[in-house]
Scaffold this active site. Structure first.
Site: not given
Length: 502
Positions: A141, A179, A329
């Site tokens: 991240d 990611d 979220d």
């Protein structure tokens, strides 16, 4: 334009393994390049098994592959704890009934092998394929809200070796590091090279330890990097030698058709190698992205394609629910926690899932299927009800097998039961009975209706999962308590006929 994705960490459950409880999710905006994806879309429902060229570990999944459902997931526990909630039926039928990604994101090198083995052993016992999400790369991240992971790449390599040791010889599907390839803005050129080399080593390590594992690398999604850029990065991360393909759309809302087109563009940029395919996260893309680029628990979204390996497209190995639907979220509830409101909204306007297992029996009865394109009849599992009246009067036999798997803690447990029709006659509805040898009490259930009288437990189908063709199976689960002991029942009957326990 800016396009977000979310990923999150996992916390230990009572048995100490990584689960999806108490995760810390981040939703973040990223600058993205709109991929010029090819216009091909997912088509027919039927998908034959593809054989891959190249290394023996590579190739696509059989269309009848069934994925493992974690009996300790957040949604399963919520359903069990809230049997009288008005939303429970819909959430149970359309969310809790489905297999979802199991995330390994807490850096615990001392327990990771046993954590993984707990899942793979349970999946093997149920005859299912687990979907394991590895999220441990250093500097994940880019130091954002989901920062964490292994302290350095040497530690990461060692952790992956221990992770792979828990996979065993059965099939498994590994979503390796969301990611990690699409998001590299915080890495220097050398750091990016080092990360990609480590990902390549990870794929090789997993395949060496578990030849039946399939490894998928980070493919981003259709509104992030261009297909050419993503393909170049995937090539640098060893996809041609040490992976079975790539995943896209993790935690995002892009449509399945758009992701299929993008995936084919990436495969084309890689040279269309026959041994590489894509898997797509369809956990909440049924209505596509929200207007105005809203990404944090946006209203009006819906679950997409139910998890399946029968995608109808030879380039796409599976539609998966990598991000479990209902995990917030950070706007509707704390990031990563289960929200019944979010889950209900995602599920409310979706159709009920068809009993997936009916695809499997036909695969098992393939000798007949080759002569009579039963494969075409199989997707119409619902019309099997029409075929069943003819089949019922036949002289077929009724027999069954039961897989009973539990996840137990101090005074409670969840159980995952797979009912298989091992006879030659179809079953149009079922009632399963067993007797407990301890003081167990059922407190909640999903994908079934359960009543209990003393030690005797009776589970019945809910209509949509009542029809079992010869060789077909279905699953349900429940939560319970016990005081002294929690022995596994040894005798089961299905519609009065004795079942073998497996």
């Amino acid at each position: 334009m800016s396009t977000p994705e979310s990923v999150r960490r996992a916390a230990p459950s009572p048995d100490g393994r990584a689960t999806e409880e108490q995760p810390a999710t981040s939703r973040r905006r990223r600058t993205a390049l709109l991929a010029l994806a090819a216009g091909a879309t997912a088509g027919a429902v039927l998908l034959a098994t593809q054989t891959g060229a190249g290394a023996a570990v590579q190739g696509s999944l059989a269309g009848g592959t069934q994925f493992y459902k974690d009996p300790a997931s957040q949604v399963v526990k919520w359903v069990a704890a809230n049997p009288n909630d008005s939303r429970t039926s819909v959430i149970s039928k359309r969310v809790a009934s489905q297999p979802q990604g199991i995330w390994f994101a807490n850096y615990r090198p001392d327990t990771i092998t046993s954590d993984v083995r707990t899942i793979t052993a349970a999946a093997a016992g149920a005859g299912r394929v687990p979907v394991l999400v590895v999220y441990e790369i250093p500097n994940r991240d880019c130091g954002g809200a989901s920062a964490g992971g292994a302290p350095d790449l040497a530690s990461y390599d060692a952790w992956v070796t221990k992770f792979a040791a828990g996979l065993g010889s059965g099939p498994s599907l590994i979503v390796l590091e969301p990611d990690s390839i699409a998001l590299t803005t915080c890495l220097s050129a050398q750091q990016q090279t080092d990360r990609f080399a480590s990902l390549s080593r990870a794929g090789a390590t997993i395949h060496a330890a578990a030849p039946n594992a399939k490894v998928y690398l980070d493919g981003g999604h259709s509104t992030w990097n261009s297909a050419a850029t993503q393909a170049d990065r995937l090539r640098s991360a060893g996809i041609l030698a040490n992976a079975n393909g790539f995943f896209t759309n993790v935690s995002n809302f892009n449509t399945t058709a758009g992701e299929v087109g993008y995936s084919k563009s990436v495969l084309s940029a890689l040279g269309n190698p026959g041994n590489l395919h894509a898997v797509i996260d369809t956990s909440r893309n049924g209505n596509g992205p929200a207007g105005g680029g809203a990404w944090c628990d946006p209203a009006g979204r819906s679950i997409g394609n139910y998890p399946t390996a029968a995608t109808g497209d030879a380039s796409i190995d599976a539609f998966l629910w990598v991000k479990p639907p209902g995990e917030a979220d950070g706007c509707a509830a704390a990031a990563g926690t289960f929200s019944a409101d979010v889950a209900y909204q995602l599920a409310a306007n979706a159709p009920d899932p068809s009993p997936q297992p009916t695809a499997t029996p036909t695969a098992t009865v393939t000798p007949t299927a080759t002569v009579t394109p039963t494969a075409t009849a199989t997707p119409t599992a619902t019309p099997t009800a029409t075929a069943t009246p003819t089949a019922t009067p036949t002289s077929g036999t009724t027999a069954c097998s039961i897989a009973y798997r539990t996840n137990t803690w101090s005074t409670g447990f969840t159980a995952d039961i797979t009912v298989k029709n091992t006879g030659t006659a179809p079953i149009s509805s079922w009632t399963l009975k067993w007797t407990y040898g301890g003081d167990q009490k059922v407190t909640g259930f999903w994908n079934t209706k359960i009543t209990q009288s003393g030690a005797v437990v009776t589970a019945t189908d809910l209509g949509y999962n009542g029809t079992l063709a010869a060789g077909a199976s279905t699953g349900f689960g429940f939560q319970g308590t016990y005081n002294a002991a929690n022995p596994t029942p040894t005798a089961f009957t299905l519609n009065g006929a004795a079942c073998s326990a497996i």
